[in-house]
Enzyme design. Structure first.
Site, PDB file in Angstrom:
ATOM      1  CG  ASN A  19      10.246   9.621  16.784  1.00 40.19           C
ATOM      2  OD1 ASN A  19      10.017   9.915  15.618  1.00 40.19           O
ATOM      3  ND2 ASN A  19      10.157  10.488  17.770  1.00 40.19           N
ATOM      4  CG  HIS A  55      14.261  11.169  11.653  1.00 39.78           C
ATOM      5  ND1 HIS A  55      14.335  12.536  11.682  1.00 39.78           N
ATOM      6  CD2 HIS A  55      14.884  10.747  12.771  1.00 39.78           C
ATOM      7  CE1 HIS A  55      14.979  12.914  12.763  1.00 39.78           C
ATOM      8  NE2 HIS A  55      15.319  11.854  13.449  1.00 39.78           N
ATOM      9  CG  HIS A  94       7.316  15.953  18.356  1.00 39.54           C
ATOM     10  ND1 HIS A  94       8.523  16.488  18.743  1.00 39.54           N
ATOM     11  CD2 HIS A  94       6.374  16.841  18.752  1.00 39.54           C
ATOM     12  CE1 HIS A  94       8.315  17.646  19.348  1.00 39.54           C
ATOM     13  NE2 HIS A  94       7.015  17.893  19.351  1.00 39.54           N
ATOM     14  NE  ARG A 119       9.210  20.575  15.913  1.00 42.43           N
ATOM     15  CZ  ARG A 119      10.196  20.670  16.798  1.00 42.43           C
ATOM     16  NH1 ARG A 119      10.845  19.600  17.206  1.00 42.43           N
ATOM     17  NH2 ARG A 119      10.574  21.832  17.253  1.00 42.43           N
ATOM     18  NE  ARG A 154      10.935  21.367  12.862  1.00 37.96           N
ATOM     19  CZ  ARG A 154      11.905  21.695  13.703  1.00 37.96           C
ATOM     20  NH1 ARG A 154      12.900  20.843  13.918  1.00 37.96           N
ATOM     21  NH2 ARG A 154      11.912  22.840  14.324  1.00 37.96           N
ATOM     22  CD  GLU A 190       8.446  12.499  21.108  1.00 38.16           C
ATOM     23  OE1 GLU A 190       8.876  13.553  20.587  1.00 38.16           O
ATOM     24  OE2 GLU A 190       9.117  11.469  21.138  1.00 38.16           O
ATOM     25  CB  THR A 250      13.187  17.235  21.752  1.00 39.46           C
ATOM     26  OG1 THR A 250      12.151  16.859  20.864  1.00 39.46           O
ATOM     27  CG2 THR A 250      12.600  17.765  23.034  1.00 39.46           C
ATOM     28  CD  GLU A 281      10.802   9.791  26.042  1.00 41.63           C
ATOM     29  OE1 GLU A 281       9.602   9.820  25.687  1.00 41.63           O
ATOM     30  OE2 GLU A 281      11.757   9.941  25.252  1.00 41.63           O
ATOM     31  CG  HIS A 299      16.641  13.061  22.508  1.00 40.00           C
ATOM     32  ND1 HIS A 299      17.777  13.529  21.921  1.00 40.00           N
ATOM     33  CD2 HIS A 299      15.614  13.731  21.930  1.00 40.00           C
ATOM     34  CE1 HIS A 299      17.453  14.460  21.048  1.00 40.00           C
ATOM     35  NE2 HIS A 299      16.150  14.595  21.019  1.00 40.00           N
TER      36      HIS A 299
END
Ligand code: PXP
Length: 387
Positions: A154, A157, A190, A192, A196, A217, A248, A298, A338
């Site tokens: 992922n 970041h 993701h 969103r 962000r 995601e 999340t 998931e 996660h």
């Protein structure tokens, strides 16, 4: 349940991977809710098959598969497969022999259960659809029944760092390329609603550049659904979204959001995009995921990863283990993620039914010190050691 494999072919001519076929048949019987019953699969050559074809169907020459239902309740029956014919057909189709043998086993099983493509066009279509769905559910099972989990990184970041200055650097697209070069088998982002970190442009460019598998995601909301339908990622993962959360915070409650989740799954399925739903390791959610038509779940590993005490961690791990088994038995495909890091990933990677581990924070954090390439390779190594 008992599965009998009987091979009457010349082992010098064809090497059959019995453990692979057994693992797939095992799963097929579970999916068809026939796991209490005995089935025999007999591999023959063309000469023997022609004899059966003549005796029982009064037809000349060999055929690829014949099914003989049993008349005893706990037995399903016998499936006869000519490996000579299967081989010729596999070569014609340009597919591996074991892939075709899996199709023939599915075809034979469905005949044992009363499906018959010769009855009508509608019945042929029903049988074909069922065959395709069953094949899709077992084709990822590898030798010995063990699924090797693949690492998906992922890169949200990386975008978070970029957004801190609102500029163009560092680019999550470039990061995704480095992750793939280091061996990651998938890229996760993701998008969103509050944008962000990942931006629309990232998803669109990643769709052009990701060579492995792009997993988007997203929340089940109209705006993002439309983007997903346009961009067409390889997989979408439905997640809950709250504006104030740092990340999340838990699985999606399918039961509480059933209507919009079912609608989103329907739209994606119609567009040929498989859907995964991020859920807590909970049997009710697994049943609900099946019910709304998801292909994957998931499993949320966050509570296991965050557990401070040994006992709590054990308890949380058991929940993941049980949920993975239940989802597998129900015919779902399983990812997990996660909070996974270099220390806690091994146990989850060791669960034999998980296909993909979605990992972000731990790898990107380590990359700040050792570089992204090395951070991905080290995580891959942790997963391989668990396998
Ligand atoms: N899976 C899902 C559904 C997530 O939302 C996240 C976080 O974005 C992850 C996996 C990765 O979690 P982490 O960044 O803690 O590895």
């Amino acid at each position: 349940m008992s599965i009998n494999f009987i091979s009457e072919i010349n082992p010098q001519q064809f090497k059959l991977n019995e453990s692979l076929l057994r693992a797939r048949l095992n799963r097929l019987l579970r999916l068809l809710e026939q796991n209490g019953r005995t089935v025999s699969v007999v591999f023959l050559d063309d000469k023997e098959m022609a004899r059966y074809n003549q005796t029982y169907r009064h037809k000349e020459g060999p055929t690829n598969v014949l099914s003989f239902p049993a008349d005893v309740a706990d037995e399903l029956g016998d499936i006869l497969i000519s490996v000579d014919t299967a081989w010729r057909e596999a070569v014609e189709k340009g597919i591996p022999l074991h892939q075709h043998l899996t199709w023939l086993i599915i075809h034979g099983l469905l005949h044992l259960l009363g499906y018959d493509h010769e009855l009508s066009e509608a019945e042929a279509e029903r049988m074909q659809d069922k065959e395709a769905a069953l094949y899709q559910a077992v084709q990822h099972i590898h030798s010995g029944g063990r699924i090797m989990p693949q690492l998906a990184i992922n890169v949200d970041h990386i975008a978070t760092i970029r957004e801190a200055r609102g500029g163009a650097e560092p680019d999550p697209v470039l990061a995704a390329g480095i992750c793939e070069l280091a061996g990651a088998r998938g890229i996760v982002v993701h998008l969103r609603e509050d944008r962000r970190h990942i931006q629309d442009r990232d998803v669109r460019v990643l769709r052009q550049t990701v060579k492995t598998r792009l997993n988007l995601e997203m929340a089940a909301v109209k705006e993002i659904v439309e983007i997903a339908l346009d961009v067409r990622p390889d997989l979408i993962t439905l997640v809950p979204e709250k504006r104030k959360e740092l990340t999340t915070e838990g699985g999606l409650d399918i039961l509480a959001n059933e209507k919009k989740i079912r609608k989103t799954v329907g739209k994606m399925t119609e567009a040929g995009i498989p859907v995964s739903i991020f859920i807590d390791p909970d049997e009710e959610q697994i049943k609900a995921a099946m019910d709304v038509g998801a292909t994957y779940v998931e499993l949320h590993t966050g509570r296991y990863a965050d557990a401070k005490e040994h006992e709590e961690q054990e308890r949380e791990f058991r929940l993941i283990e049980q949920a993975a088994e239940a989802a597998y038995a129900a015919g779902l495909r399983i990812n997990a993620g996660h909070g996974l890091n270099y220390l806690n990933v091994g146990r989850v990677a060791g669960l034999s039914v998980i296909e993909e581990l979605s990992i972000g924070h731990a790898v990107i954090a380590r990359a700040a010190f050792v570089g992204l390439d090395q951070a991905v390779r080290e995580m891959q190594n942790c997963i391989d050691l668990a396998g």
